[in-house]
Design a protein around this motif. Sequence first.
Motif, PDB file in Angstrom:
ATOM      1  N   ASP A  41       5.190   0.516 -22.940  1.00 13.26           N
ATOM      2  CA  ASP A  41       6.304  -0.042 -23.718  1.00 13.26           C
ATOM      3  C   ASP A  41       6.056   0.299 -25.190  1.00 13.26           C
ATOM      4  N   SER A  89       9.721  -9.650 -30.906  1.00  7.31           N
ATOM      5  CA  SER A  89      10.839  -8.976 -31.559  1.00  7.31           C
ATOM      6  C   SER A  89      10.440  -7.555 -31.951  1.00  7.31           C
ATOM      7  N   PHE A 109      18.767  -6.972 -19.750  1.00 12.74           N
ATOM      8  CA  PHE A 109      17.991  -7.291 -20.945  1.00 12.74           C
ATOM      9  C   PHE A 109      18.626  -8.464 -21.676  1.00 12.74           C
ATOM     10  N   ARG A 135      10.134  -2.711 -27.296  1.00 12.15           N
ATOM     11  CA  ARG A 135      10.757  -2.427 -25.991  1.00 12.15           C
ATOM     12  C   ARG A 135       9.825  -1.512 -25.209  1.00 12.15           C
ATOM     13  N   ALA A 177      18.531 -10.304 -25.149  1.00 11.66           N
ATOM     14  CA  ALA A 177      18.103 -10.111 -26.531  1.00 11.66           C
ATOM     15  C   ALA A 177      17.672 -11.434 -27.164  1.00 11.66           C
ATOM     16  N   GLN A 208       9.952  -9.634 -18.022  1.00  8.44           N
ATOM     17  CA  GLN A 208       9.015  -9.183 -19.047  1.00  8.44           C
ATOM     18  C   GLN A 208       9.375  -9.826 -20.393  1.00  8.44           C
ATOM     19  N   THR A 259      12.265 -11.927 -26.478  1.00  6.04           N
ATOM     20  CA  THR A 259      13.227 -11.260 -25.597  1.00  6.04           C
ATOM     21  C   THR A 259      12.718 -11.298 -24.158  1.00  6.04           C
ATOM     22  N   ARG A 273       8.720 -10.130 -24.354  1.00  7.19           N
ATOM     23  CA  ARG A 273       8.215  -9.312 -25.441  1.00  7.19           C
ATOM     24  C   ARG A 273       8.502  -9.983 -26.791  1.00  7.19           C
ATOM     25  N   THR A 331      18.653  -3.601 -13.667  1.00  4.98           N
ATOM     26  CA  THR A 331      18.058  -4.177 -14.869  1.00  4.98           C
ATOM     27  C   THR A 331      19.021  -5.128 -15.576  1.00  4.98           C
ATOM     28  N   GLY A 385      13.231  -8.948 -20.594  1.00  5.36           N
ATOM     29  CA  GLY A 385      13.813  -7.889 -19.780  1.00  5.36           C
ATOM     30  C   GLY A 385      13.598  -8.227 -18.311  1.00  5.36           C
TER      31      GLY A 385
END
Length: 208
Positions: A129, A205, A78, A208, A80, A201, A111, A203, A76, A113
């Motif tokens: 999520d 703010s 992420f 998650r 931010a 992915q 964001t 998303r 993974t 991921g």
Amino acid sequence: MVTLQGSLLDLGDQIALGRVGEGMTRRHLTHGAWLDVRPGWLTAGDRLLEVLVHEVPWQAERRQMYDSVVDVPRLTRFYAEGEPLPRPVLAQARDALSAHYAGELGEPFTTAGMCLYRDGRDSVAWHGDRIGRSREQDTMIAIVSLGADRPLSLRPRDGGPSIKVAAGHGDLVVMGGSCQRTWDHAILKTSAVVGPRISVQFRVSGVR
């Protein structure tokens, strides 16, 4: 070692995005959940996967499972809010999705991921999520899939048959409405010989 067997439908060299809404279909699920599916939104997705496999600083996580600590069966990373994405086309994808869904979503995707499924043994278990605002509020999760086709499975949380959506080679899947609260999704293990897949992915703010 990650080895990709490319798709005959994704052999171009130019990594580029199509128009978000062109060829997109919406499927209404139960409890106000819905899915948008746009096959082949990103061209040369297999080539982008090969780039990201080497350029992204992938992380191998470990997780408590009952009395043991086990490896998470995928890699993974992420990104931010405000953190540069590894390739400009990913920022373009995020911005294009934000513009397309502005009327329904009311805020931009911020964001990203990433999950790297190296082969059929890598997976993600059934989940929604639901960390952050998405536990109580409707939201959207936009997923761009690169590389091998690994079906995205979905099932209602209160019981019922599951469905599968193709996810690979530049496909776009957007889960919206109450989907994160009332449905679960997974990438299930398979004994079939499959190449690597990267899921990106996007998303908003605080989700998650």
